[in-house]
Design an enzyme around this catalytic site. Structure first.
Site, PDB file in Angstrom:
ATOM      1  N   LYS A  37       0.817  -1.227   0.000  1.00 13.70           N
ATOM      2  CA  LYS A  37       0.000   0.000   0.000  1.00 13.70           C
ATOM      3  C   LYS A  37       0.850   1.277   0.000  1.00 13.70           C
ATOM      4  CE  LYS A  37      -4.265  -1.828   1.948  1.00 13.70           C
ATOM      5  NZ  LYS A  37      -5.354  -1.634   2.892  1.00 13.70           N
ATOM      6  N   ASP A  77      -9.999   2.941   1.621  1.00 17.73           N
ATOM      7  CA  ASP A  77     -10.239   2.318   2.931  1.00 17.73           C
ATOM      8  C   ASP A  77     -10.891   3.327   3.874  1.00 17.73           C
ATOM      9  OD1 ASP A  77      -9.205  -0.243   2.490  1.00 17.73           O
ATOM     10  OD2 ASP A  77      -7.157   0.369   2.975  1.00 17.73           O
ATOM     11  N   GLY A 114      -4.667   1.486  18.954  1.00 15.78           N
ATOM     12  CA  GLY A 114      -3.673   1.115  17.956  1.00 15.78           C
ATOM     13  C   GLY A 114      -3.031   2.350  17.352  1.00 15.78           C
ATOM     14  N   ALA A 115      -1.838   2.143  16.800  1.00 15.98           N
ATOM     15  CA  ALA A 115      -1.139   3.262  16.146  1.00 15.98           C
ATOM     16  C   ALA A 115      -0.388   2.753  14.920  1.00 15.98           C
ATOM     17  CB  ALA A 115      -0.195   3.935  17.136  1.00 15.98           C
ATOM     18  N   GLY A 116      -0.899   1.675  14.307  1.00 12.80           N
ATOM     19  CA  GLY A 116      -0.299   1.132  13.085  1.00 12.80           C
ATOM     20  C   GLY A 116      -0.791   1.918  11.870  1.00 12.80           C
ATOM     21  N   LEU A 158     -12.314  -2.714  13.425  1.00 12.98           N
ATOM     22  CA  LEU A 158     -12.028  -2.812  11.991  1.00 12.98           C
ATOM     23  C   LEU A 158     -11.767  -4.255  11.568  1.00 12.98           C
ATOM     24  CD1 LEU A 158      -9.997   0.454  11.402  1.00 12.98           C
ATOM     25  CD2 LEU A 158     -12.454   0.087  11.572  1.00 12.98           C
ATOM     26  N   GLY A 202     -15.781  -4.604  10.958  1.00 14.07           N
ATOM     27  CA  GLY A 202     -15.134  -3.978   9.801  1.00 14.07           C
ATOM     28  C   GLY A 202     -15.664  -4.447   8.455  1.00 14.07           C
TER      29      GLY A 202
HETATM   30  P1  NAP Z   1      -0.294  -2.682  11.813  1.00 12.04           P
HETATM   31  O1  NAP Z   1       0.240  -1.511  11.077  1.00 12.04           O
HETATM   32  O2  NAP Z   1       0.522  -3.933  11.868  1.00 12.04           O
HETATM   33  O3  NAP Z   1      -0.610  -2.222  13.330  1.00 12.04           O
HETATM   34  C1  NAP Z   1      -0.991  -3.156  14.296  1.00 12.04           C
HETATM   35  C2  NAP Z   1      -1.428  -2.435  15.567  1.00 12.04           C
HETATM   36  O4  NAP Z   1      -1.883  -3.443  16.486  1.00 12.04           O
HETATM   37  C3  NAP Z   1      -0.309  -1.691  16.287  1.00 12.04           C
HETATM   38  O5  NAP Z   1      -0.843  -0.572  16.927  1.00 12.04           O
HETATM   39  C4  NAP Z   1       0.155  -2.719  17.325  1.00 12.04           C
HETATM   40  O6  NAP Z   1       0.734  -2.151  18.478  1.00 12.04           O
HETATM   41  C5  NAP Z   1      -1.155  -3.347  17.706  1.00 12.04           C
HETATM   42  N1  NAP Z   1      -0.972  -4.672  18.279  1.00 12.04           N
HETATM   43  C6  NAP Z   1      -0.629  -5.800  17.617  1.00 12.04           C
HETATM   44  N2  NAP Z   1      -0.563  -6.840  18.483  1.00 12.04           N
HETATM   45  C7  NAP Z   1      -0.875  -6.339  19.709  1.00 12.04           C
HETATM   46  C8  NAP Z   1      -0.978  -6.926  21.007  1.00 12.04           C
HETATM   47  N3  NAP Z   1      -0.766  -8.222  21.226  1.00 12.04           N
HETATM   48  N4  NAP Z   1      -1.329  -6.121  22.042  1.00 12.04           N
HETATM   49  C9  NAP Z   1      -1.575  -4.798  21.844  1.00 12.04           C
HETATM   50  N5  NAP Z   1      -1.495  -4.198  20.641  1.00 12.04           N
HETATM   51  C10 NAP Z   1      -1.134  -4.960  19.579  1.00 12.04           C
HETATM   52  O7  NAP Z   1      -1.717  -3.164  11.243  1.00 12.04           O
HETATM   53  P2  NAP Z   1      -2.750  -2.315  10.352  1.00 12.04           P
HETATM   54  O8  NAP Z   1      -2.417  -2.507   8.921  1.00 12.04           O
HETATM   55  O9  NAP Z   1      -2.811  -0.940  10.907  1.00 12.04           O
HETATM   56  O10 NAP Z   1      -4.134  -3.104  10.602  1.00 12.04           O
HETATM   57  C11 NAP Z   1      -4.826  -2.976  11.847  1.00 12.04           C
HETATM   58  C12 NAP Z   1      -6.169  -3.679  11.803  1.00 12.04           C
HETATM   59  O11 NAP Z   1      -7.031  -3.103  10.836  1.00 12.04           O
HETATM   60  C13 NAP Z   1      -6.110  -5.160  11.479  1.00 12.04           C
HETATM   61  O12 NAP Z   1      -6.874  -5.843  12.438  1.00 12.04           O
HETATM   62  C14 NAP Z   1      -6.751  -5.285  10.121  1.00 12.04           C
HETATM   63  O13 NAP Z   1      -7.477  -6.485   9.976  1.00 12.04           O
HETATM   64  C15 NAP Z   1      -7.735  -4.123  10.153  1.00 12.04           C
HETATM   65  N6  NAP Z   1      -8.085  -3.663   8.780  1.00 12.04           N
HETATM   66  C16 NAP Z   1      -9.399  -3.703   8.404  1.00 12.04           C
HETATM   67  C17 NAP Z   1      -9.778  -3.268   7.131  1.00 12.04           C
HETATM   68  C18 NAP Z   1     -11.237  -3.334   6.721  1.00 12.04           C
HETATM   69  O14 NAP Z   1     -11.539  -3.099   5.545  1.00 12.04           O
HETATM   70  N7  NAP Z   1     -12.139  -3.588   7.621  1.00 12.04           N
HETATM   71  C19 NAP Z   1      -8.825  -2.786   6.229  1.00 12.04           C
HETATM   72  C20 NAP Z   1      -7.495  -2.752   6.642  1.00 12.04           C
HETATM   73  C21 NAP Z   1      -7.142  -3.200   7.922  1.00 12.04           C
HETATM   74  P3  NAP Z   1       2.329  -1.794  18.544  1.00 12.04           P
HETATM   75  O15 NAP Z   1       2.472  -0.490  17.837  1.00 12.04           O
HETATM   76  O16 NAP Z   1       2.598  -1.714  19.993  1.00 12.04           O
HETATM   77  O17 NAP Z   1       3.044  -2.933  17.863  1.00 12.04           O
END
Ligand code: NAP
Length: 289
Positions: free
Chosen positions: A69, A105, A129-131, A227, A250
């Site tokens: 992306k 998105d 979250g902050a990803g 989400l 989501g």
């Molecule tokens: P990402 O960049 O990998 O970020 C993951 C986030 O989750 C970070 O804030 C991370 O915290 C936190 N995290 C992971 N494991 C954890 C744990 N065990 N305890 C506490 N915090 C934890 O992922 P992303 O791309 O942003 O995606 C996030 C979510 O959005 C996913 O669940 C994905 O399925 C969903 N999503 C949904 C859609 C939709 O269309 N509905 C589209 C895209 C994504 P740290 O910073 O501390 O590592």
């Protein structure tokens, strides 16, 4: 299919579990478009070749998924301002000289919220979250007039980075960062939050988990969006409901990011009756129907 059939598709790696063909092929069929949508698995370091190749093959539009992306951006001719701000693109629209990148998105999440009667303007928004997605949600919330944005994350530094970026762009003091353990500072006071769960916690197969279990936090949430869409009912959603709030998953965000991409590619307008048909097909493909 015949000599006039247009092709759209998805680039990513892996792509095998995508629901996008169900969405786009349903829309194309219902709208009477001569268009097919197919997944393309693109190997690491192959995204530039994929974009150039797709353009050469007269492909009308592409979706882009993990892990490309952000990586796809240098290969585009133009970038929509929201996608530029977010730094992530999930939709490429064919223009005469190359592809223009969009982030549907976030527009998808916004359209899902509008459909649920949930607004952002004037809201206290709590983001878990902050990803990549949480950062995009923070920008969306700021653009749509949230009164306050709290970013709560396991790694405080990442939440601080997102909050600083929001404050730099939209005005000081709008966003605040908290480490996950510091949520108790939100508990006193009367204000309630629109909460968006944007971590991976609770996703299949670890469906019994939520980032925070304390019902005290959930009593502060009037509406919660997770989400995550697998499982369709997450622990976060259950906790929100048990404490008096409304909760959504989501799935509609996933649906509407596809619908908006389709509208950008074809110029069609997808009404709610058609959106519902695509939703049914999407859920069927996910074995949820
Ligand atoms: P990402 O960049 O990998 O970020 C993951 C986030 O989750 C970070 O804030 C991370 O915290 C936190 N995290 C992971 N494991 C954890 C744990 N065990 N305890 C506490 N915090 C934890 O992922 P992303 O791309 O942003 O995606 C996030 C979510 O959005 C996913 O669940 C994905 O399925 C969903 N999503 C949904 C859609 C939709 O269309 N509905 C589209 C895209 C994504 P740290 O910073 O501390 O590592």
């Amino acid at each position: 299919m015949d000599g006039y059939t247009r092709t759209c598709g998805l680039i990513g790696n892996p792509v095998e579990h995508t629901m996008s063909p169900a969405i786009h092929n349903t829309l194309a069929g219902e709208l009477g478009e001569n268009l097919v949508y197919v997944p393309f698995r693109v190997p690491a370091a192959g995204v530039g070749d994929a974009v150039r190749g797709a353009f050469a093959l007269n492909i009308l539009g592409l979706n882009v998924t993990v892990p490309y992306k952000s990586e796809v951006i240098p290969f585009l001719k133009e970038l929509d301002p929201l996608a530029a701000q977010i730094g992530a693109v999930n939709t490429l629209v064919r223009e005469p000289e190359g592809y223009k990148g969009y982030n549907t998105d976030m527009h998808g999440l916004y359209r899902a919220m509008c459909g649920d009667g949930v607004g952002i303007e004037g809201e206290n928004v709590l983001i878990l979250g902050a990803g990549g997605v949480a950062r995009a949600v923070a920008i969306l919330a700021a653009r749509y007039g949230a009164a306050r944005i709290v970013i709560l994350n396991r790694t405080l530094e990442k939440a601080q980075k997102v909050a600083e970026e929001v404050n730099r762009t939209f005005g000081p003091g709008l966003a605040q960062a908290l480490g996950a353990g510091a949520y108790a500072s939100l508990l006193p006071g009367e204000e309630k939050f629109l909460a968006i769960q944007a971590t991976n916690v609770g996703m299949f197969p670890r469906t019994e988990e939520a980032v925070i279990e304390d019902p005290g936090l959930y009593r502060k949430i009037h509406t919660g969006y997770d989400l995550i869409f697998n499982p369709p009912e997450t622990r976060f959603m259950t906790l929100v409901r048990e404490n008096g709030g409304r909760a959504f998953n989501g799935l509609k965000m996933l649906l509407y990011q596809g619908i908006i991409a389709h509208e950008l590619w074809t110029g069609a307008s997808v009404d709610e009756a058609l959106a519902e048909k695509a939703f049914t097909e999407m859920k069927r493909a996910m074995h949820l129907e």
